[in-house]
Design a protein around this motif. Structure first.
Motif, PDB file in Angstrom:
ATOM      1  N   LYS A  51      -4.661  35.478   7.450  1.00  0.00           N
ATOM      2  CA  LYS A  51      -5.368  36.589   6.799  1.00  0.00           C
ATOM      3  C   LYS A  51      -4.387  37.670   6.332  1.00  0.00           C
ATOM      4  O   LYS A  51      -4.703  38.454   5.432  1.00  0.00           O
ATOM      5  CB  LYS A  51      -6.384  37.183   7.782  1.00  0.00           C
ATOM      6  N   ILE A  56     -13.553  40.640   7.630  1.00  0.00           N
ATOM      7  CA  ILE A  56     -14.319  39.663   8.403  1.00  0.00           C
ATOM      8  C   ILE A  56     -15.357  40.395   9.234  1.00  0.00           C
ATOM      9  O   ILE A  56     -15.025  41.355   9.949  1.00  0.00           O
ATOM     10  CB  ILE A  56     -13.398  38.827   9.305  1.00  0.00           C
ATOM     11  N   THR A 109      -4.784  26.142   4.103  1.00  0.00           N
ATOM     12  CA  THR A 109      -5.525  27.352   4.475  1.00  0.00           C
ATOM     13  C   THR A 109      -5.105  28.569   3.656  1.00  0.00           C
ATOM     14  O   THR A 109      -5.969  29.241   3.064  1.00  0.00           O
ATOM     15  CB  THR A 109      -5.365  27.636   5.985  1.00  0.00           C
ATOM     16  N   LEU A 120      -7.527  30.543   1.010  1.00  0.00           N
ATOM     17  CA  LEU A 120      -7.877  31.953   1.213  1.00  0.00           C
ATOM     18  C   LEU A 120      -7.428  32.816   0.038  1.00  0.00           C
ATOM     19  O   LEU A 120      -8.174  33.676  -0.430  1.00  0.00           O
ATOM     20  CB  LEU A 120      -7.236  32.466   2.505  1.00  0.00           C
ATOM     21  N   THR A 170     -10.517  34.460  -2.010  1.00  0.00           N
ATOM     22  CA  THR A 170     -10.697  35.900  -1.778  1.00  0.00           C
ATOM     23  C   THR A 170     -10.323  36.737  -2.997  1.00  0.00           C
ATOM     24  O   THR A 170     -10.772  37.878  -3.129  1.00  0.00           O
ATOM     25  CB  THR A 170      -9.862  36.369  -0.572  1.00  0.00           C
ATOM     26  N   PHE A 180     -16.691  38.531   4.635  1.00  0.00           N
ATOM     27  CA  PHE A 180     -17.007  37.179   5.075  1.00  0.00           C
ATOM     28  C   PHE A 180     -17.434  37.153   6.540  1.00  0.00           C
ATOM     29  O   PHE A 180     -16.929  37.924   7.363  1.00  0.00           O
ATOM     30  CB  PHE A 180     -15.803  36.253   4.886  1.00  0.00           C
ATOM     31  N   TYR A 210     -14.984  32.140   7.938  1.00  0.00           N
ATOM     32  CA  TYR A 210     -13.511  32.191   7.958  1.00  0.00           C
ATOM     33  C   TYR A 210     -12.946  31.123   8.886  1.00  0.00           C
ATOM     34  O   TYR A 210     -12.019  30.385   8.526  1.00  0.00           O
ATOM     35  CB  TYR A 210     -13.051  33.582   8.402  1.00  0.00           C
ATOM     36  N   ASN A 211     -13.510  31.038  10.100  1.00  0.00           N
ATOM     37  CA  ASN A 211     -13.049  30.028  11.051  1.00  0.00           C
ATOM     38  C   ASN A 211     -13.211  28.622  10.492  1.00  0.00           C
ATOM     39  O   ASN A 211     -12.399  27.733  10.756  1.00  0.00           O
ATOM     40  CB  ASN A 211     -13.813  30.149  12.371  1.00  0.00           C
TER      41      ASN A 211
END
Length: 278
Positions: A51, A83, A154, A158, A162, A174, A179-180
């Motif tokens: 992130k 998040i 990943t 993202l 995003t 989100f 996210y997980n």
């Protein structure tokens, strides 16, 4: 000797043996998941790392973008999203499920060992000898795949998702489970895909696949790989190519492995025929 004992076991004995292997495998996952649950901060740090823009992948892609004069989205100060949790038990549920998936990843070699312990007594001595490094190689491929999914798929996903804008009035907030899900699915899917050489090895051993078949359908495999890359990555060409390259390399390695297996089997058959003639 071991194979003879296996032959003397009844069907119920085999089921009982399988049950205990499964119990030990599940127990290893539970133990690893419990440790992940206890050391929550360490696990959360790993999950949340993609992130932040100081993640190694973003730094490397930012440097590449500057060098080639490309899109500078990887050089932003932060990803434009937050998040949130929108259910009362959301954080506790995320803690439980994250621990379980972490347990699966950590315990994978032991689970594989239990599976192998159940199958190997039914193999010939030479087959067990030739497959001695199975657990190490399969585990290594799995962890390489998980690392590839975590460090490549990943962050690419993202960054694209995003930064994608449908309307300026809409902000990105989100849910934690969403996210997980991106981190989990990218890592585990890549881990499973990287097991391709192992799958091809066993399919060749049982005669379902040959090097000629793999070479013949290589162009179709290319299409499948590109489709797979499109599914597990954002819909931009650069990301799909980055993901497709290692999968194509794995396919090429699988052809080589299949050729080695077929050559060894032909050699053994020739020796057996020579002995029978004598």
């Amino acid at each position: 000797m071991v194979k003879k004992q296996m032959d003397e076991m009844s069907f119920l004995d085999h089921l009982e043996d399988l049950r205990w292997h499964l119990i030990r495998a599940v127990a290893s996952v539970i133990i690893a998941a419990t440790l992940a649950f206890i050391f929550k901060d360490f696990v959360v740090g790993i999950i949340m790392a993609p992130k932040h823009m100081d993640f190694p992948t973003y730094v490397a892609l930012c440097n590449m973008s500057k060098f080639f004069g490309m899109d500078m989205s990887f050089c932003a100060s932060e990803l434009p999203f937050v998040i949130e949790v929108r259910s009362v038990g959301g954080q506790f549920s995320a803690h439980i499920w994250t621990s379980i998936y972490a347990g699966i990843v950590v315990a994978f070699p032991y689970v594989l060992y239990q599976l192998w312990s159940f199958i190997s007594p039914g193999l010939q001595d030479n087959e067990r000898k030739n497959s001695r490094g199975f657990i190490i190689i399969a585990s290594l491929l799995f962890f390489l795949g998980v690392a590839f999914g975590y460090y490549v798929i990943t962050p690419l996903s993202l960054n694209f998702l995003t930064n994608y804008t449908f309307a300026e009035e809409v902000s990105n907030a989100f849910d934690l489970s969403s996210y997980n899900s991106i981190v989990r699915s990218s890592s585990l899917a890549a881990g499973c895909v990287f097991e391709l050489p192992i799958v091809i090895y066993f399919l060749t051993k049982v005669g379902l696949v040959t090097p000629l078949i793999l070479k013949k359908y290589r162009k179709y495999a290319l299409v499948v790989v590109l489709l797979l890359s499109a599914v597990i990555t954002p819909p931009d060409i650069a990301s799909q190519v980055i993901v497709a390259i290692p999968i194509l390399l794995l396919y090429q390695v699988s052809i080589y492995i299949s050729a080695v297996v077929v050559r060894n089997q032909a050699r053994k058959t020739a020796k057996a025929n020579k002995k029978s003639k004598v």
